[in-house]
Design a protein around this motif. Structure first.
Motif, PDB file in Angstrom:
ATOM      1  N   LEU A 107       4.630 -15.136 -10.837  1.00 26.80           N
ATOM      2  CA  LEU A 107       4.082 -14.016 -10.061  1.00 26.80           C
ATOM      3  C   LEU A 107       4.112 -12.739 -10.888  1.00 26.80           C
ATOM      4  O   LEU A 107       3.122 -12.010 -10.982  1.00 26.80           O
ATOM      5  N   LEU A 108       5.280 -12.493 -11.508  1.00 30.04           N
ATOM      6  CA  LEU A 108       5.451 -11.260 -12.277  1.00 30.04           C
ATOM      7  C   LEU A 108       4.456 -11.207 -13.431  1.00 30.04           C
ATOM      8  O   LEU A 108       3.757 -10.211 -13.625  1.00 30.04           O
ATOM      9  N   LEU A 109       4.377 -12.316 -14.175  1.00 31.57           N
ATOM     10  CA  LEU A 109       3.514 -12.315 -15.348  1.00 31.57           C
ATOM     11  C   LEU A 109       2.050 -12.184 -14.954  1.00 31.57           C
ATOM     12  O   LEU A 109       1.290 -11.457 -15.591  1.00 31.57           O
ATOM     13  N   SER A 110       1.669 -12.868 -13.854  1.00 32.73           N
ATOM     14  CA  SER A 110       0.256 -12.760 -13.480  1.00 32.73           C
ATOM     15  C   SER A 110      -0.042 -11.356 -12.982  1.00 32.73           C
ATOM     16  O   SER A 110      -1.137 -10.828 -13.216  1.00 32.73           O
ATOM     17  N   LEU A 111       0.945 -10.732 -12.351  1.00 37.59           N
ATOM     18  CA  LEU A 111       0.753  -9.349 -11.895  1.00 37.59           C
ATOM     19  C   LEU A 111       0.586  -8.416 -13.094  1.00 37.59           C
ATOM     20  O   LEU A 111      -0.269  -7.528 -13.097  1.00 37.59           O
ATOM     21  N   VAL A 112       1.409  -8.645 -14.109  1.00 32.92           N
ATOM     22  CA  VAL A 112       1.311  -7.824 -15.322  1.00 32.92           C
ATOM     23  C   VAL A 112      -0.060  -8.002 -15.956  1.00 32.92           C
ATOM     24  O   VAL A 112      -0.732  -7.028 -16.320  1.00 32.92           O
ATOM     25  N   ILE A 113      -0.497  -9.259 -16.048  1.00 37.30           N
ATOM     26  CA  ILE A 113      -1.798  -9.507 -16.677  1.00 37.30           C
ATOM     27  C   ILE A 113      -2.917  -8.898 -15.836  1.00 37.30           C
ATOM     28  O   ILE A 113      -3.850  -8.307 -16.355  1.00 37.30           O
ATOM     29  N   TYR A 114      -2.767  -8.997 -14.498  1.00 35.34           N
ATOM     30  CA  TYR A 114      -3.766  -8.410 -13.613  1.00 35.34           C
ATOM     31  C   TYR A 114      -3.836  -6.897 -13.805  1.00 35.34           C
ATOM     32  O   TYR A 114      -4.913  -6.312 -13.812  1.00 35.34           O
ATOM     33  N   SER A 115      -2.654  -6.257 -14.001  1.00 35.37           N
ATOM     34  CA  SER A 115      -2.623  -4.796 -14.099  1.00 35.37           C
ATOM     35  C   SER A 115      -3.088  -4.278 -15.445  1.00 35.37           C
ATOM     36  O   SER A 115      -3.185  -3.074 -15.643  1.00 35.37           O
ATOM     37  N   LYS A 116      -3.344  -5.166 -16.392  1.00 33.32           N
ATOM     38  CA  LYS A 116      -3.732  -4.704 -17.721  1.00 33.32           C
ATOM     39  C   LYS A 116      -5.054  -3.952 -17.692  1.00 33.32           C
ATOM     40  O   LYS A 116      -5.238  -2.978 -18.412  1.00 33.32           O
ATOM     41  N   GLU A 117      -5.965  -4.438 -16.829  1.00 37.70           N
ATOM     42  CA  GLU A 117      -7.314  -3.857 -16.777  1.00 37.70           C
ATOM     43  C   GLU A 117      -7.245  -2.442 -16.204  1.00 37.70           C
ATOM     44  O   GLU A 117      -6.680  -2.239 -15.125  1.00 37.70           O
ATOM     45  N   ARG A 118      -7.813  -1.469 -16.889  1.00 33.50           N
ATOM     46  CA  ARG A 118      -7.679  -0.091 -16.415  1.00 33.50           C
ATOM     47  C   ARG A 118      -8.470   0.165 -15.146  1.00 33.50           C
ATOM     48  O   ARG A 118      -8.146   1.060 -14.376  1.00 33.50           O
ATOM     49  N   SER A 119      -9.549  -0.631 -14.939  1.00 27.38           N
ATOM     50  CA  SER A 119     -10.360  -0.398 -13.747  1.00 27.38           C
ATOM     51  C   SER A 119      -9.595  -0.763 -12.478  1.00 27.38           C
ATOM     52  O   SER A 119      -9.997  -0.393 -11.379  1.00 27.38           O
ATOM     53  N   ARG A 120      -8.487  -1.468 -12.621  1.00 25.56           N
ATOM     54  CA  ARG A 120      -7.729  -1.876 -11.431  1.00 25.56           C
ATOM     55  C   ARG A 120      -6.604  -0.908 -11.102  1.00 25.56           C
ATOM     56  O   ARG A 120      -5.818  -1.153 -10.201  1.00 25.56           O
ATOM     57  N   TRP A 121      -6.487   0.189 -11.875  1.00 23.59           N
ATOM     58  CA  TRP A 121      -5.393   1.125 -11.603  1.00 23.59           C
ATOM     59  C   TRP A 121      -5.762   2.011 -10.425  1.00 23.59           C
ATOM     60  O   TRP A 121      -6.335   3.080 -10.592  1.00 23.59           O
ATOM     61  N   LYS A 122      -5.411   1.548  -9.234  1.00 21.34           N
ATOM     62  CA  LYS A 122      -5.677   2.334  -8.024  1.00 21.34           C
ATOM     63  C   LYS A 122      -4.401   2.337  -7.213  1.00 21.34           C
ATOM     64  O   LYS A 122      -3.412   1.712  -7.573  1.00 21.34           O
ATOM     65  N   LYS A 123      -4.483   3.035  -6.099  1.00 23.71           N
ATOM     66  CA  LYS A 123      -3.316   3.100  -5.233  1.00 23.71           C
ATOM     67  C   LYS A 123      -2.960   1.706  -4.714  1.00 23.71           C
ATOM     68  O   LYS A 123      -1.797   1.376  -4.553  1.00 23.71           O
ATOM     69  N   SER A 124      -4.012   0.899  -4.475  1.00 26.73           N
ATOM     70  CA  SER A 124      -3.751  -0.423  -3.905  1.00 26.73           C
ATOM     71  C   SER A 124      -2.908  -1.269  -4.860  1.00 26.73           C
ATOM     72  O   SER A 124      -2.134  -2.124  -4.433  1.00 26.73           O
ATOM     73  N   LEU A 125      -3.032  -1.000  -6.173  1.00 26.36           N
ATOM     74  CA  LEU A 125      -2.258  -1.768  -7.144  1.00 26.36           C
ATOM     75  C   LEU A 125      -0.761  -1.508  -6.962  1.00 26.36           C
ATOM     76  O   LEU A 125       0.059  -2.428  -7.055  1.00 26.36           O
ATOM     77  N   ALA A 126      -0.411  -0.254  -6.682  1.00 31.42           N
ATOM     78  CA  ALA A 126       0.999   0.094  -6.460  1.00 31.42           C
ATOM     79  C   ALA A 126       1.536  -0.679  -5.261  1.00 31.42           C
ATOM     80  O   ALA A 126       2.654  -1.215  -5.298  1.00 31.42           O
ATOM     81  N   TRP A 127       0.709  -0.747  -4.192  1.00 29.97           N
ATOM     82  CA  TRP A 127       1.137  -1.506  -3.011  1.00 29.97           C
ATOM     83  C   TRP A 127       1.300  -2.980  -3.347  1.00 29.97           C
ATOM     84  O   TRP A 127       2.259  -3.624  -2.931  1.00 29.97           O
ATOM     85  N   LEU A 128       0.343  -3.488  -4.149  1.00 24.98           N
ATOM     86  CA  LEU A 128       0.401  -4.890  -4.550  1.00 24.98           C
ATOM     87  C   LEU A 128       1.716  -5.171  -5.283  1.00 24.98           C
ATOM     88  O   LEU A 128       2.392  -6.170  -5.036  1.00 24.98           O
ATOM     89  N   TRP A 129       2.085  -4.244  -6.178  1.00 19.88           N
ATOM     90  CA  TRP A 129       3.333  -4.395  -6.923  1.00 19.88           C
ATOM     91  C   TRP A 129       4.520  -4.399  -5.976  1.00 19.88           C
ATOM     92  O   TRP A 129       5.411  -5.243  -6.095  1.00 19.88           O
ATOM     93  N   LEU A 130       4.501  -3.439  -5.024  1.00 21.53           N
ATOM     94  CA  LEU A 130       5.633  -3.317  -4.105  1.00 21.53           C
ATOM     95  C   LEU A 130       5.812  -4.619  -3.324  1.00 21.53           C
ATOM     96  O   LEU A 130       6.917  -5.174  -3.237  1.00 21.53           O
ATOM     97  N   ILE A 131       4.688  -5.118  -2.775  1.00 19.92           N
ATOM     98  CA  ILE A 131       4.752  -6.347  -1.979  1.00 19.92           C
ATOM     99  C   ILE A 131       5.272  -7.503  -2.837  1.00 19.92           C
ATOM    100  O   ILE A 131       6.156  -8.259  -2.437  1.00 19.92           O
ATOM    101  N   ASN A 132       4.729  -7.582  -4.053  1.00 20.20           N
ATOM    102  CA  ASN A 132       5.127  -8.679  -4.921  1.00 20.20           C
ATOM    103  C   ASN A 132       6.581  -8.594  -5.341  1.00 20.20           C
ATOM    104  O   ASN A 132       7.263  -9.606  -5.475  1.00 20.20           O
ATOM    105  N   LEU A 133       7.057  -7.348  -5.557  1.00 21.20           N
ATOM    106  CA  LEU A 133       8.467  -7.198  -5.925  1.00 21.20           C
ATOM    107  C   LEU A 133       9.353  -7.693  -4.794  1.00 21.20           C
ATOM    108  O   LEU A 133      10.374  -8.354  -5.026  1.00 21.20           O
ATOM    109  N   ILE A 134       8.937  -7.377  -3.561  1.00 20.08           N
ATOM    110  CA  ILE A 134       9.728  -7.845  -2.414  1.00 20.08           C
ATOM    111  C   ILE A 134       9.706  -9.371  -2.363  1.00 20.08           C
ATOM    112  O   ILE A 134      10.743 -10.024  -2.160  1.00 20.08           O
ATOM    113  N   ILE A 135       8.515  -9.950  -2.576  1.00 24.90           N
ATOM    114  CA  ILE A 135       8.409 -11.414  -2.545  1.00 24.90           C
ATOM    115  C   ILE A 135       9.297 -12.030  -3.629  1.00 24.90           C
ATOM    116  O   ILE A 135      10.051 -12.980  -3.386  1.00 24.90           O
TER     117      ILE A 135
END
Lengths: 363, 398
Positions: A107-135
């Motif tokens: 999960l962590l690695l795929s999240l990191v790879i997903y976040s690499k793309e600059r076009s995905r840097w939005k507020k929703s990404l922060a929420w995605l990280w938060l949810i995933n960290l909890i998981i």
């Protein structure tokens, strides 16, 4: 007449010695006499070093055998890795529950790879990280959905290394921004506090903070209260990283032209909004590449928790080596571990370089 | 319709601004609150610590410095035995830290500059080898490198009885590298003194030569003369003392070597690991420094007929050093701080000795405080030097 000379000129090819393989060799390896000497000396050293190393690594080596078979060979005994891979990577995580840390890491690695793309840097990404960290936390700790609880003392190996570096970085970042703002503040008391903190932390080795966390933290707390060992080390890493991030962020704040502050002031924005809406979004963008650099050094520095007897991936390897059956194959194990660290660190450093190039829009 | 008067009173000197709208007062209040919070937290931690120490009946203070340390230290620059005090043991540790840091800094600077220049070489092979060295070394944790080298030195080298003996008087084994050294003789002290005298004289000679060149335009080869004298005069002193050639050759007695100079595997592993790791970073700094110089500078220097050596010495280096030195000092400081990892492979540096002290006496707070103070002292003295250097360099700037 001029036409025919032009046609003739076109037909003339560059001399063979300037193009193709020979040309490449001439310009890159044998351009001057000392370059030729250097090339020959370097080739000599490589010829002396590489074949025996190659023999040791590939030809005389065993890749998946018993420990006994390894006693009779001259080459590397890579068998130490596949035979102990579960313990090296996951440590003391209970048997039968291996899928949990593995899933968390994926999960962590795929999240990191997903976040690499600059076009995905939005507020929703922060929420995605938060949810995933909890998981991920739930996966590791358990206690719900029929997953038995795994105490943090059993968290070890690679998941612990990831946990310490990523959580350390994520918690330290806001702290570092506050410290950097404090250091740039016009209020003398705040500024002094921040400068003293930053310079003190940057002046001492991480290991002294780890010692502090393992020996002194228990003394700081009221009687009967104790914090978990992993958490204590995490706090030390956070306190340490925050000071370095503060310096990185300060660099970004200083790079902001004065006009930006003045423009925000003239709009009548209060300090809070000046920072949140005008300065920080620009300053933080500048400091992304050096921040990846900080993450990289945190990732390498987490290996220091070995010294306070936390079972990160380096410590689990050492435990494997203390088994008399596998003792003496340290080089092989450490090379494997070095390769593991190298893959992650190299990915991070080349990503940081790529970002730097992309974000450098050239003023 | 009567025009309504503006009901808002104009803010004159008499109408006071409420204090929460006054930026100055607000800042003051904010600072007071911040100080109170920090002070309160400190007091809370301090009182907890006091209570805990009282409960565990641990005495505070540095009284333990006077007590007998009663542990041996593997290697020491000054005379030390287990019967000495903790203070002396800690001094031994601090000196060991300085020793590894000092030698490490010199070797790192040399290797780092070498690799940095090699990275810029027009020779493809040299540049690629240097590049992969940098990538590999930078991306592996230094602690892992230390463990790796220690394992090589400790496990892969033979025992003293089967020690490798590549040339006469040199032995490699798992107890370290053992070299034959010249038997101590008064001639060596005199030679060292002579060397120092030549260096100091050379400095003055260089200054005089520089002044003369400014006045007359004639260059004076001060550097070459000093080098020649520094090589020749100590040899003359050595011959004057009757050319002593007695060597202190290591000999195998029992399980270990006696005599000669022994470099322990712990020290070698620590030094090698730190030097390789840090020199990769230094190489990048040197490369960036050299690349920061405008090509026109070099072309201009060549155009006024400076020799290649002079181009490097008079044009490239002064400008590159201004870019190189600040990050270089921070790398040197990193090396010094990383030398604290010695504790993991059993080299008796300051942290290792302090750690043993903490374990034996239970004086955790004093021990950790001492570690922090010692390293803070190194860092602060370095930054004082850096400020001085930056100021000096700023004067040169146009």
């Amino acid at each position: 007449m001029p036409e025919s000379t032009a046609a003739k000129r076109e037909q003339l090819k560059p001399p063979v010695s300037n193009v193709g393989i020979i040309g490449w060799l001439r310009t890159n390896l044998f351009s001057t006499w000392y370059n030729s000497l250097l090339t020959i000396a370097m080739l000599g050293i490589l010829a002396w070093l590489v074949p025996p190393l190659f023999r040791w690594v590939f030809i005389d080596s065993l890749w998946n055998s018993s420990a006994e078979a390894c006693r009779d060979i001259d080459g590397a005994c890579w068998s130490v890795i596949p035979n102990n891979i579960r313990f090296i990577i996951l440590g003391f995580f209970p048997e039968g529950q291996e899928w949990r840390p593995i899933l968390a890491m994926i999960l962590l690695l795929s999240l990191v790879i997903y976040s690499k793309e600059r076009s995905r840097w939005k507020k929703s990404l922060a929420w995605l990280w938060l949810i995933n960290l909890i998981i991920m936390g739930t996966l590791m700790y358990g206690g719900v959905l029929g997953m038995p609880v795994v105490e943090t003392s059993q968290w070890s190996g690679l998941p612990l290394t990831f946990l310490l570096s990523f959580f350390g970085m994520i918690v330290a970042y806001p702290l570092g921004i506050l410290l950097a703002l404090g250091r740039r503040s016009e209020m003398p008391a705040i500024k002094t506090l921040c400068v003293v903190y930053i310079e003190m932390i940057r002046g001492v080795p991480l290991i002294s903070l780890l010692f502090m966390s393992s020996i002194m933290f228990p003394l700081f707390l009221p009687e009967g209260v104790s914090i978990d060992k992993v958490l204590r080390a995490l706090i030390a890493i956070i306190l340490f990283t925050a000071a370095y991030i503060a310096e990185v962020v300060r660099g970004g704040l200083q790079a902001m032209p004065r006009g930006q502050y003045e423009a925000a002031d003239s709009l009548g924005l209060p300090y809070k909004h000046t920072m949140r809406l005008v300065i920080l979004p620009q300053a933080l963008k500048i400091v992304i590449p050096p921040s990846v650099g900080v993450l990289l050094s945190v990732f390498k520095d987490t290996s220091l928790v070995v010294i306070i007897a936390l079972y990160d991936v380096l410590k689990t390897t050492m435990v494997t080596l203390s088994n008399p059956k596998w003792a003496g194959y340290s080089s092989e194990s450490y090379i494997f571990l070095a390769l593991l660290y190298f893959v992650f660190c190299y990915a991070m450093s080349s990503y940081s370089r790529k970002l730097e190039k992309e974000l450098h829009t050239g003023h | 319709m009567e025009q309504k008067q503006n009901p808002i009173p104009i803010n004159t000197a008499e109408t006071a601004v409420p204090f929460w709208r006054d930026a100055g007062k607000r800042a003051l209040l904010f600072q007071i609150v911040a100080l109170f919070v920090v002070g309160g937290i400190s007091y809370y931690l301090f009182s907890n610590t006091q209570a805990n120490l009282a409960r565990q009946s641990i005495a505070t203070g540095f009284g333990f410095w006077e007590k007998e340390a009663s542990f041996e230290i593997g290697e020491s620059l000054i005379r030390y035995s287990a019967a000495d005090s903790y203070a002396r043991a800690l001094l031994v540790g601090a000196l060991n830290t300085l020793k590894v840091a000092f030698i490490g800094i010199i070797l790192t600077t040399i290797l780092g500059s070498f690799v940095g220049v090699a990275r810029l070489s027009s020779n493809w092979l040299v540049s690629k080898v240097a590049g992969s060295f940098i990538e590999v070394m930078q991306n592996i944790p230094v602690l892992l490198q230390l463990f790796f080298w220690y394992a090589i030195f400790y496990e892969s080298f033979p025992s003293p009885r089967q020690a490798l003996n590549p040339i006469k008087g040199v032995f490699f084994c798992n107890r370290g590298f053992i070299f034959a050294i010249p038997e101590s003789h008064s001639a060596h002290v005199a030679m060292g003194g002579m060397f120092l005298v030549v260096l100091i004289g050379g400095w003055f000679l260089n200054r005089w030569g520089y002044k003369r060149q400014e006045l007359t335009g004639k260059a004076f080869p001060a550097g070459r003369i000093t080098t020649a004298l520094a090589l020749f005069l100590p040899l003359l002193v050595w011959a004057f003392y009757g050319a002593p050639t007695a060597m202190n050759v290591p000999e195998l007695r029992g399980f270990n070597f006696q005599g000669g100079l022994t470099i322990s595997p712990e020290f070698s592993a620590l030094l090698l690991g730190l030097v390789l790791y840090t020199s990769a970073f230094v190489a990048e700094i040197v490369r960036a420094g050299i690349q920061s110089i405008n090509r026109g500078q070099i072309e201009a220097a060549k155009a006024i007929a400076l020799r290649p050596g002079q181009v490097l010495r008079l044009v490239i280096m002064p400008q590159a050093l201004r870019v190189i030195i600040p990050p270089l000092t921070s790398q040197m400081l990193n090396l010094t701080k990383n030398s604290s990892l010695a504790v993991a492979i059993g080299y008796a540096d300051f942290v290792a000795v302090a750690n043993t002290t903490i374990n034996q006496t239970g004086q955790a707070i004093e021990g950790v405080a001492m570690i922090m103070v010692v390293y803070l002292f190194f860092s602060l003295s370095t930054s004082v030097f850096m400020n001085w250097y930056n100021k000096r360099m700023a004067l040169v700037e146009r």
